[in-house]
Design an enzyme around this catalytic site. Structure first.
Site, PDB file in Angstrom:
ATOM      1  N   ARG A  50       0.953  -1.230   0.040  1.00 16.63           N
ATOM      2  CA  ARG A  50      -0.168   0.093   0.074  1.00 16.63           C
ATOM      3  C   ARG A  50       0.790   1.190  -0.119  1.00 16.63           C
ATOM      4  NH1 ARG A  50      -1.239   1.598   4.566  1.00 16.63           N
ATOM      5  NH2 ARG A  50      -2.143  -0.231   5.341  1.00 16.63           N
ATOM      6  N   TYR A 102     -16.490  18.754 -13.194  1.00 16.42           N
ATOM      7  CA  TYR A 102     -16.996  17.549 -13.314  1.00 16.42           C
ATOM      8  C   TYR A 102     -17.987  17.069 -12.315  1.00 16.42           C
ATOM      9  CZ  TYR A 102     -17.287  12.450 -13.247  1.00 16.42           C
ATOM     10  OH  TYR A 102     -17.873  10.935 -13.038  1.00 16.42           O
ATOM     11  N   ASP A 176      -7.411  20.909 -12.646  1.00 17.31           N
ATOM     12  CA  ASP A 176      -7.852  19.525 -13.287  1.00 17.31           C
ATOM     13  C   ASP A 176      -7.468  19.538 -14.929  1.00 17.31           C
ATOM     14  OD1 ASP A 176      -8.998  17.167 -14.364  1.00 17.31           O
ATOM     15  OD2 ASP A 176     -10.566  17.129 -13.095  1.00 17.31           O
ATOM     16  N   LYS A 201      -8.860   8.825 -18.872  1.00 16.29           N
ATOM     17  CA  LYS A 201      -9.060   9.529 -19.964  1.00 16.29           C
ATOM     18  C   LYS A 201      -7.712   9.293 -20.790  1.00 16.29           C
ATOM     19  CE  LYS A 201     -12.964  10.181 -18.031  1.00 16.29           C
ATOM     20  NZ  LYS A 201     -13.069  10.323 -16.778  1.00 16.29           N
TER      21      LYS A 201
HETATM   22  C1  LIG Z   1     -12.441  16.416 -15.753  1.00 17.21           C
HETATM   23  C2  LIG Z   1     -12.681  15.127 -14.823  1.00 17.21           C
HETATM   24  N1  LIG Z   1     -11.976  15.132 -13.745  1.00 17.21           N
HETATM   25  C3  LIG Z   1     -12.183  14.069 -12.937  1.00 17.21           C
HETATM   26  C4  LIG Z   1     -12.951  13.064 -13.048  1.00 17.21           C
HETATM   27  C5  LIG Z   1     -13.070  11.967 -12.471  1.00 17.21           C
HETATM   28  O1  LIG Z   1     -12.400  10.637 -12.801  1.00 17.21           O
HETATM   29  P1  LIG Z   1     -12.625   9.189 -12.392  1.00 17.21           P
HETATM   30  O2  LIG Z   1     -13.708   8.908 -13.095  1.00 17.21           O
HETATM   31  O3  LIG Z   1     -11.398   8.496 -12.986  1.00 17.21           O
HETATM   32  O4  LIG Z   1     -12.965   8.952 -11.123  1.00 17.21           O
HETATM   33  C6  LIG Z   1     -13.658  12.764 -14.396  1.00 17.21           C
HETATM   34  C7  LIG Z   1     -14.371  11.803 -14.732  1.00 17.21           C
HETATM   35  O5  LIG Z   1     -15.044  11.828 -15.626  1.00 17.21           O
HETATM   36  C8  LIG Z   1     -13.530  14.024 -15.298  1.00 17.21           C
HETATM   37  O6  LIG Z   1     -13.946  14.069 -16.322  1.00 17.21           O
END
Ligand SMILES: Cc1ncc(COP(=O)(O)O)c(C=O)c1O
Length: 384
Positions: A50, A102, A176, A201
């Site tokens: 971990r 998001y 982000d 992504k």
């Molecule tokens: C811009 C953005 N940030 C964070 C996330 C969250 O990521 P995860 O789905 O890998 O938890 C997403 C998911 O679609 C996203 O589009």
């Protein structure tokens, strides 16, 4: 210049060296929960998986290098990385959150972190006056997305940094960077303290793993996030670490194609007379196109368009043969998403409408197939 300073070379080599025991050129997937120690307190830096895993170490170093950061801390999902970043704050602290982040990020703040005493204000971070108005003496963090999902609005990262400095705010600036990828945009160089990714992504790029990462140049933040990673335990698994390492080896090649095909498709859509709006930062008609050119190397692979007619949008969504109707984005295959019924279902209707997320809106994640085939698929769907 050192050859390892170039982005394309970093994609393939950063964080990785041949396995010392076998010479294997690819970093092995270390499926192990523990490490044998030679004697009391005598080990090779690995005690329990971990806390550290060599495959995860490699992907963390690789992703940090791609963002121009000193350290990366990898988590089980983008949201696990986001939560760890929020856990840098304490009860009573205040967070400023982009108004179009998001939906899962908003849900995490609103439904989970707020129960532990975190307060927050949502604001359009592209509006510096609004952002200034939202800052409080106890604001410890500003988290923004640029470009946003699915409206592809931008925030000037360097201007936000300058604002925080002018206001003598101690708030950490977290960007982000999931939608842009480090190929197109490098927030640390623009003054961000932390970069956040859903590696699910573009970084993984093949729609076959879920993961997240936080990247920083600040040694204090690195130590605190590694502490949270170990203490809370939402670690990225060895297999997902390896899949992301596999993915980033072609990030530069994939992003070039995503950028080029998305621009071509956005222009093609814009030239049609039967759509109400096309959203893409690479279009001259995008209200922040100048900022996009300044802040981004390419404009990434996401294009949204609004037909102005919900029933027509439903017919179109069902008529694609190459674009698959699915959530997520950033993979090699093209996807089409209906934000209202998929990614943004949890956003209150009034907020959605205010942002322009109507039920007639579709979001494309343009993949790396032949662009002529994608255009033919769009043509067919739009005739449906
Ligand atoms: C811009 C953005 N940030 C964070 C996330 C969250 O990521 P995860 O789905 O890998 O938890 C997403 C998911 O679609 C996203 O589009």
């Amino acid at each position: 210049m050192e050859p390892l300073n170039h982005f394309d070379t970093l994609c393939i080599h950063a964080g990785q060296s041949p396995d010392p025991t076998t010479g294997a050129i690819m970093t092995p997937v270390f499926f192990t929960s523990t490490y044998v120690q030679e004697g009391l307190g005598k080990h090779k830096g690995f005690e329990y998986a971990r806390t550290r895993n060599p495959t995860r170490d490699a992907v963390e170093a690789n992703l940090a290098a791609l963002e121009g950061g000193r350290s990366g801390i990898a988590f089980a999902s983008g949201l696990a990385a986001t939560q760890a970043i929020f856990e840098l704050m304490s009860a009573g602290d205040h967070l400023v959150l982009g108004h179009n982040v998001y939906g899962g990020t908003f849900r995490l703040v609103d439904k989970v972190m707020a129960r532990f005493g975190l307060t927050y204000t949502q604001v359009d971070t592209s509006d510096l006056d609004a952002l200034k108005g939202a800052l409080k003496p106890n604001t410890k963090m500003v988290l923004l997305e640029t470009p946003t999902n699915p409206m592809l609005g931008l925030t000037d990262i360097a201007a936000v940094r300058a604002l925080l400095k002018a206001e003598a705010s101690a708030a950490l600036l977290v960007v982000d960077n999931t939608f842009a990828s480090p190929f197109n945009q490098r927030p640390l160089e623009l003054g961000a303290d932390l970069v956040l990714h859903s590696t699910t992504k573009y970084l993984n790029g093949h729609s076959d793993s879920v993961g997240g990462v936080a990247i920083t140049n600040d040694e204090g933040l690195n130590e605190r996030l590694h502490f949270i990673q170990n203490a809370a335990g939402a670690i990225l698994s060895p297999m997902e670490s390896w899949l992301i390492l596999r993915g980033t080896k072609t990030l530069h090649l994939r992003m070039e194609r995503h950028n080029a095909s998305a621009l071509r498709i956005a222009r093609w859509l814009e030239a049609r007379k039967d759509l109400k709006a096309v959203y893409y930062p690479g279009l001259e008609s995008h209200p922040q196109h100048d900022l996009a050119k300044r802040q981004m190397k390419g404009f990434s692979g996401i294009v949204s368009f609004d037909t102005g007619d919900a029933a027509r949008t439903e017919r179109i969504a069902a008529a694609f043969r190459i674009f698959a109707l699915a959530e997520s984005l950033g993979g090699v295959e093209s996807l089409v998403c209906h934000p209202v019924s998929m990614t943004h279902g949890s956003v209150p209707v009034a907020d959605r409408e205010r942002l322009g997320i109507h039920d007639s809106l579709l979001r494309l994640s343009v993949g790396v197939e032949d662009v002529e085939d994608l255009l033919a698929d769009l043509e067919r769907a739009l005739r449906a």
